[in-house]
Design an enzyme around this catalytic site. Structure first.
Site, PDB file in Angstrom:
ATOM      1  N   ASP A   1       0.864  -1.184   0.000  1.00 60.48           N
ATOM      2  CA  ASP A   1       0.000   0.000   0.000  1.00 60.48           C
ATOM      3  C   ASP A   1       0.897   1.230   0.000  1.00 60.48           C
ATOM      4  OD1 ASP A   1      -1.914   1.950   0.472  1.00 60.48           O
ATOM      5  OD2 ASP A   1      -2.895   0.863   2.098  1.00 60.48           O
TER       6      ASP A   1
ATOM      7  N   ASP B   1      -3.796   6.926  -3.687  1.00 64.44           N
ATOM      8  CA  ASP B   1      -3.692   5.941  -2.614  1.00 64.44           C
ATOM      9  C   ASP B   1      -4.183   4.624  -3.211  1.00 64.44           C
ATOM     10  OD1 ASP B   1      -3.907   4.381  -0.374  1.00 64.44           O
ATOM     11  OD2 ASP B   1      -5.304   5.698   0.688  1.00 64.44           O
TER      12      ASP B   1
ATOM     13  N   HIS C   1     -12.073   5.770   2.267  1.00 69.55           N
ATOM     14  CA  HIS C   1     -12.143   7.134   2.795  1.00 69.55           C
ATOM     15  C   HIS C   1     -12.087   8.177   1.704  1.00 69.55           C
ATOM     16  CE1 HIS C   1      -7.739   7.009   2.112  1.00 69.55           C
ATOM     17  NE2 HIS C   1      -7.907   5.744   2.435  1.00 69.55           N
TER      18      HIS C   1
ATOM     19  N   HIS D   1      -7.250  11.311   4.784  1.00 66.64           N
ATOM     20  CA  HIS D   1      -8.609  10.960   5.215  1.00 66.64           C
ATOM     21  C   HIS D   1      -9.381  12.238   5.397  1.00 66.64           C
ATOM     22  CE1 HIS D   1      -7.462   6.911   5.377  1.00 66.64           C
ATOM     23  NE2 HIS D   1      -6.519   7.138   6.253  1.00 66.64           N
TER      24      HIS D   1
ATOM     25  N   GLU E   1     -11.201   0.931  -0.806  1.00 65.14           N
ATOM     26  CA  GLU E   1     -10.332  -0.170  -0.419  1.00 65.14           C
ATOM     27  C   GLU E   1     -11.129  -1.170   0.393  1.00 65.14           C
ATOM     28  OE1 GLU E   1      -7.169   0.945   2.307  1.00 65.14           O
ATOM     29  OE2 GLU E   1      -8.299   2.717   2.904  1.00 65.14           O
TER      30      GLU E   1
ATOM     31  N   GLU F   1      -6.996  -1.652  -3.350  1.00 60.04           N
ATOM     32  CA  GLU F   1      -7.466  -0.271  -3.210  1.00 60.04           C
ATOM     33  C   GLU F   1      -7.162   0.564  -4.448  1.00 60.04           C
ATOM     34  OE1 GLU F   1      -5.216   1.908  -0.229  1.00 60.04           O
ATOM     35  OE2 GLU F   1      -6.794   3.400  -0.066  1.00 60.04           O
TER      36      GLU F   1
HETATM   37 CO   LIG Z   1      -6.508   4.280   1.652  1.00 59.34          CO
END
Ligand SMILES: [Co+2]
Length: 471
Positions: free
Chosen positions: A244, A255, A324, A332, A357, A452
């Site tokens: 990640d 992300d 998020h 976030h 995700e 994600e």
């Molecule tokens: Co994330």
């Protein structure tokens, strides 16, 4: 960086997909370019096995869907290939459908290992679009609305920036898949990954660079693990690793995460999570209730089961992890995208970025904080706080300068020359200025997979910015 926990905050994932509705004549939205090297996709190799947990009898692998869309990696730059809303693009776009991509300029190809900045590979300055997906029925009108198309045009520069960050993510992960093999020291892998990002994105302080620590959580650790100094952990054949990592340009963050495994016994677990994340992406849209996205994700995730060493486990959505919303320099931004039913009825809105995700687990489907902390981030909402302790004050100045409100890890402090900072870091955490994000773990012995993607809810359609031919 991280998924959101009810405990704390979010994580980030990734997934697979199907070709989104490509408006017009099926042009592949993503067209373009660049490099070479071949990627591997699933990961599988030798033999061996190990690990076990508990479960019941029969062995049944469940369905594995495959809805991957393959995009080709041309080795030359292609002229701007607008998916369909081509007309929205400023620059001289000549439509080039994937198959008949028109070669534009230099045939610059990425090296192996990657060393050429992505910007140099796209001399036109236009970066590849992600995968476009239409909104559902009630919002389909947006696609042909003159007003919405005009609004879209106004955002092109911002989107082109984040697409550059997305292209860096794709190129870096393609390379990392070739070195993330059993036997590699995770700390070395992370440093290679991070240095590759720095090079391809032409790191410039807070204006362009890494968006958060490289997560490489193994097995029952779902998220927020990256090696601290001295950690000699080696990747093994029977590990399930969630990679990640994030890239950012001008604060616009990509992300995205995927799962690396070698033992094919984990295939059904990984397939479940890939399908679940893709489902979340398909469900997402303007005016869509977050709880509805969560319910759809859980439904798909939990339709799978996986047999590991003779035991069959249902795949569970981890109920206290979420996707998020993402804002500038804010991983976030406030909204959580649940991966189980029963969430909030808050709606997604036009102009929002979301990290969709999902996490599937053979364990309890619930994580708690455990193990040594490596991830930290300034609290976005805390203003200036006068500090008396000189060391803490100095460390905060360093954090402000190098990371701002982006997440960082101890290794990032080490590399910029900080030493003996743990007490000062603790002081900043105790003062509420910095928050620690310890590893999030399901029960020991279980396995967790994650995928994600970062998506953008355009006025007309949604764009899966981080989509690649791998996931
Ligand atoms: Co994330």
């Amino acid at each position: 960086m991280s998924p959101e926990t009810d405990l704390i905050q979010p994580i980030m994932l990734a997934d697979i997909v199907e070709p989104g509705p490509l408006p017009k004549d099926g042009d592949d939205p993503v067209k373009t370019t660049v490099n070479d090297v071949d990627v591997e996709d699933g990961d599988e190799d030798d033999d061996e096995d190990g690990d076990t947990v508990v479960a019941e009898g029969s062995a049944t692998k469940k369905k594995k869907k495959k809805n991957k869309k393959k995009k080709k990696a041309a080795s030359t730059e292609v002229e701007n290939v607008p998916g369909s809303l081509d007309s929205l693009q400023p620059s001289s776009a000549t439509h080039a459908a994937e198959p008949k991509a028109r070669v534009v300029q230099s045939s610059t190809v990425q090296t192996d290992p990657p060393s050429i900045p992505v910007r140099s590979l796209f001399p036109s300055g236009t970066f590849p679009e992600g995968e476009w997906q239409s909104y559902k029925q009630d919002n389909l009108w947006r696609e042909s609305s003159a007003e919405k198309r005009e609004q879209e045009r106004l955002q092109w520069d911002m989107l082109n920036q984040v697409r550059q960050a997305a292209e860096v993510h794709r190129q870096v992960r393609k390379y990392i898949r070739t070195i993330a093999k059993p036997g590699i020291v995770l700390a070395d892998m992370c440093e290679t990954l991070e240095n590759t990002v720095r090079k391809l994105i032409e790191e410039r302080g807070l204006d362009a660079g890494i968006a958060f620590p490289t997560g490489c959580s193994l097995n029952y650790v779902a998220a927020h693990y990256t090696p601290n100094g001295g950690d000699k952990t080696v990747l093994g054949y029977d590990d399930v690793m969630k990679l990640d990592f994030g890239t950012q340009i001008g604060g616009r963050i990509i992300d995205s995460a995927f799962t690396v495994h070698f033992n094919p016994k984990f295939d059904p677990l990984v397939a479940a999570v890939k399908a679940a994340t893709d489902t979340g992406i398909r469900e997402a849209g303007v005016d869509v209730r977050l709880c509805d996205v969560g319910a759809a994700i859980q439904e798909v995730m939990e339709s799978y089961e996986v047999e590991i060493d003779g035991k069959v486990y249902p795949v569970k959505s981890i109920r206290n992890l979420n996707g998020h919303s993402i804002g500038p320099y804010q991983i976030h931004a406030g909204k959580s995208v649940p991966i189980v039913k029963g969430g909030e009825s808050t709606k997604m809105e036009e102009g929002e970025f979301f990290a969709i995700e999902t996490f599937g687990s053979t364990g309890k489907g619930y994580v708690r904080e455990d193990l040594e902390c490596s991830h930290y981030m300034k609290n976005f909402d805390v203003g200036h706080v006068p500090l008396r302790l000189p060391r803490a004050k100095q460390l905060l100045a360093t954090i402000d300068k190098h990371f701002g409100t982006l997440a960082f890890c101890r290794r990032y402090l080490d590399r910029i020359g900080e030493t003996k900072y743990l007490m000062a870091l603790k002081n900043l955490c105790d003062a509420g200025i910095v928050d620690p994000y310890p590893p999030l773990c399901d029960n020991k012995g279980s396995y967790v997979a994650q995928f994600e993607h970062t998506i953008y809810l355009h006025p007309t359609r949604k764009e899966v910015l981080s989509r690649g031919d791998d996931y």
